[in-house]
Write a protein that holds these residues in place. Structure first.
Motif, PDB file in Angstrom:
ATOM      1  N   THR A 194       0.831  -1.204   0.000  1.00 43.50           N
ATOM      2  CA  THR A 194       0.000   0.000   0.000  1.00 43.50           C
ATOM      3  C   THR A 194       0.866   1.255   0.000  1.00 43.50           C
ATOM      4  O   THR A 194       0.603   2.211  -0.739  1.00 43.50           O
ATOM      5  N   ASN A 195       1.923   1.261   0.813  1.00 41.82           N
ATOM      6  CA  ASN A 195       2.800   2.426   0.877  1.00 41.82           C
ATOM      7  C   ASN A 195       3.557   2.646  -0.433  1.00 41.82           C
ATOM      8  O   ASN A 195       3.894   3.790  -0.779  1.00 41.82           O
ATOM      9  N   ASN A 196       3.834   1.563  -1.158  1.00 42.50           N
ATOM     10  CA  ASN A 196       4.586   1.697  -2.402  1.00 42.50           C
ATOM     11  C   ASN A 196       3.842   2.510  -3.468  1.00 42.50           C
ATOM     12  O   ASN A 196       4.467   2.977  -4.421  1.00 42.50           O
ATOM     13  N   GLN A 197       2.528   2.679  -3.304  1.00 41.44           N
ATOM     14  CA  GLN A 197       1.797   3.500  -4.262  1.00 41.44           C
ATOM     15  C   GLN A 197       2.304   4.946  -4.272  1.00 41.44           C
ATOM     16  O   GLN A 197       2.088   5.660  -5.251  1.00 41.44           O
ATOM     17  N   PHE A 198       2.977   5.344  -3.208  1.00 44.81           N
ATOM     18  CA  PHE A 198       3.455   6.726  -3.097  1.00 44.81           C
ATOM     19  C   PHE A 198       4.894   6.899  -3.564  1.00 44.81           C
ATOM     20  O   PHE A 198       5.434   8.011  -3.476  1.00 44.81           O
ATOM     21  N   GLN A 199       5.528   5.848  -4.046  1.00 43.92           N
ATOM     22  CA  GLN A 199       6.932   5.962  -4.437  1.00 43.92           C
ATOM     23  C   GLN A 199       7.150   7.032  -5.501  1.00 43.92           C
ATOM     24  O   GLN A 199       8.106   7.815  -5.425  1.00 43.92           O
ATOM     25  N   SER A 200       6.293   7.080  -6.497  1.00 44.08           N
ATOM     26  CA  SER A 200       6.487   8.035  -7.594  1.00 44.08           C
ATOM     27  C   SER A 200       6.411   9.472  -7.097  1.00 44.08           C
ATOM     28  O   SER A 200       7.254  10.311  -7.446  1.00 44.08           O
ATOM     29  N   VAL A 201       5.398   9.765  -6.280  1.00 42.85           N
ATOM     30  CA  VAL A 201       5.260  11.130  -5.765  1.00 42.85           C
ATOM     31  C   VAL A 201       6.381  11.437  -4.773  1.00 42.85           C
ATOM     32  O   VAL A 201       6.883  12.562  -4.723  1.00 42.85           O
ATOM     33  N   ASP A 202       6.796  10.448  -4.002  1.00 43.60           N
ATOM     34  CA  ASP A 202       7.940  10.654  -3.109  1.00 43.60           C
ATOM     35  C   ASP A 202       9.202  10.981  -3.912  1.00 43.60           C
ATOM     36  O   ASP A 202      10.028  11.811  -3.485  1.00 43.60           O
ATOM     37  N   MET A 203       9.396  10.329  -5.061  1.00 45.08           N
ATOM     38  CA  MET A 203      10.530  10.661  -5.923  1.00 45.08           C
ATOM     39  C   MET A 203      10.414  12.087  -6.435  1.00 45.08           C
ATOM     40  O   MET A 203      11.405  12.826  -6.467  1.00 45.08           O
TER      41      MET A 203
END
Length: 402
Positions: free
Chosen positions: A223-232
């Motif tokens: 679930t948290n990995n969905q935010f990887q792109s925005v975190d990048m």
């Protein structure tokens, strides 16, 4: 993180928006699909805009330039189709948000190509230059690359599109986000006032009933990995790519009925079960989670449902958006996507019946538009529900000279 300015006002002309399927990707069979002409939107754009204005008072739309069709040879661009679309929007007073890469790349590029980011940044500069020649004034809202998380999985892990890889999702995501970040830098350099609208899937992954601690933790990680792109993009993850916190602007999230699932074995969590499925997380709670993470205004940039449950879905969306607003989430809009029905990417004879308008195919000419009346009525009710929940702007106090 810079705090969100709650005095900021939405840049969108209407809260409810229409999205036109504009994918130009290579599908699972290696065939180029081009949905703007396939759905008839290019041919009937004036009618489509008039329909959304008349039926639903929509004044804002999501469109795509179709990178694979624009950059016919490296660093050479044909803007004629985009210019024609701009002219219709300007004539009818419709605000157009532009996707620069919506799943499709030129034939000689993939996200793993060493020149991918440079070519995309050049496209971004060329687009702003072209756009400002047509419209020197006014706010420009752009989505650089649509759904990086989804495309990195589709092309990097399950061979559904270019570059047709397995086990390379992370590398594809890095390649897409390197281009995204260099693209935002180029856009801001060309037009410092440009607005950036991200459009990433909003998901929730749950474990099996009775799952052990390790499985539960894996679901939290998924679930948290969905935010990887925005975190990048923000520079919180992989800072060597050049992301910055100030690159976060308007957070768009795409949410469909199958965006919540059990991890293993895979099964979709029912959103309309009776009684309600306790493992389904209400959409307004997911909005709250995303807003807490980034502190930026939120837009539901894609949502729809295929088939007979379309009206029920629009009731659900209206109720959930109203609850998000009442909870204090700065929700700036909802995009009905697709507003016109579309076929499957891989099997073009399978139309989804997911739009507000169904497409009636005919042997010659673009598909006719048939408004689905139950869906239309449900959307109008959803519009009323949200309108009642939206905060009223307080008038400025009168100046006193006594």
């Amino acid at each position: 993180m810079q705090p969100y300015d709650h005095a900021a006002t939405s840049p969108f002309q209407s809260f409810w928006m229409a999205g036109y399927e504009c994918t130009d990707q290579l599908n699972a069979f290696g065939h180029r699909v081009d949905f703007l002409p396939l759905t008839g939107h290019l041919q009937l754009i004036e009618q489509d805009y008039q329909d959304i204005q008349r039926e639903f008072q929509m004044q804002t739309v999501r469109e795509g330039i179709r990178w694979s069709q624009i950059e016919t040879t490296p660093y050479h661009y044909d803007w004629s189709t985009v210019q024609a679309m701009l002219e219709v929007g300007q004539h009818l007073g419709v605000q157009q948000i532009w996707d620069l890469c919506h799943f499709g790349y030129p034939d000689d590029l993939t996200p793993l190509h060493p020149m991918f980011a440079r070519r995309f940044a050049a496209l971004c500069r060329a687009f702003v230059d072209f756009y400002r020649q047509q419209r020197p004034e006014g706010e420009l809202i752009v989505t650089p690359i649509n759904e990086v998380s989804f495309m990195s999985w589709l092309g990097g892990d399950v061979r559904g599109t270019s570059p047709y890889c397995v086990g390379q999702g992370w590398e594809v995501k890095r390649g897409l986000m390197r281009a995204y970040i260099e693209g935002v830098a180029a856009l801001r350099e060309a037009d410092p006032g440009i607005r950036i609208l991200t459009t990433e899937p909003l998901i929730n992954v749950v474990p099996r009933l009775g799952a052990g601690r390790a499985e539960r933790q894996r679901c939290v990680e998924f679930t948290n990995n969905q935010f990887q792109s925005v975190d990048m993009l923000a520079g919180r993850l992989c800072p060597e790519l050049g992301g910055r916190e100030e690159y976060l602007d308007i957070l768009g999230f795409n949410f469909y009925y199958d965006n919540q699932w059990q991890l293993d074995p895979h099964e979709t969590i029912g959103w309309a079960d009776t009684p309600a499925n306790p493992r389904w997380t209400p959409l307004h709670k997911l909005f709250e989670m995303a807003h807490r993470r980034y502190g930026r205004p939120v837009v539901l940039t894609e949502t729809s449902h295929p088939g007979i449950d379309r009206p029920k879905w629009w009731h659900y969306i209206g109720q959930e958006c109203a609850q998000a607003l009442q909870a204090g989430v700065p929700l700036w809009g909802v995009c009905c996507y697709p507003i016109i029905d579309r076929p499957d990417w891989d099997f073009l004879d399978n139309w989804h019946r997911s739009g507000l308008w169904d497409a009636e195919l005919r042997p010659d000419g673009p598909p006719l538009r048939i408004l689905d009346q139950p869906s239309a009525e449900a959307l109008r009710q959803a519009q009323a529900t949200v309108a009642a929940a939206r905060p009223r702007r307080q008038p400025k106090p009168a100046l006193s000279f006594s």
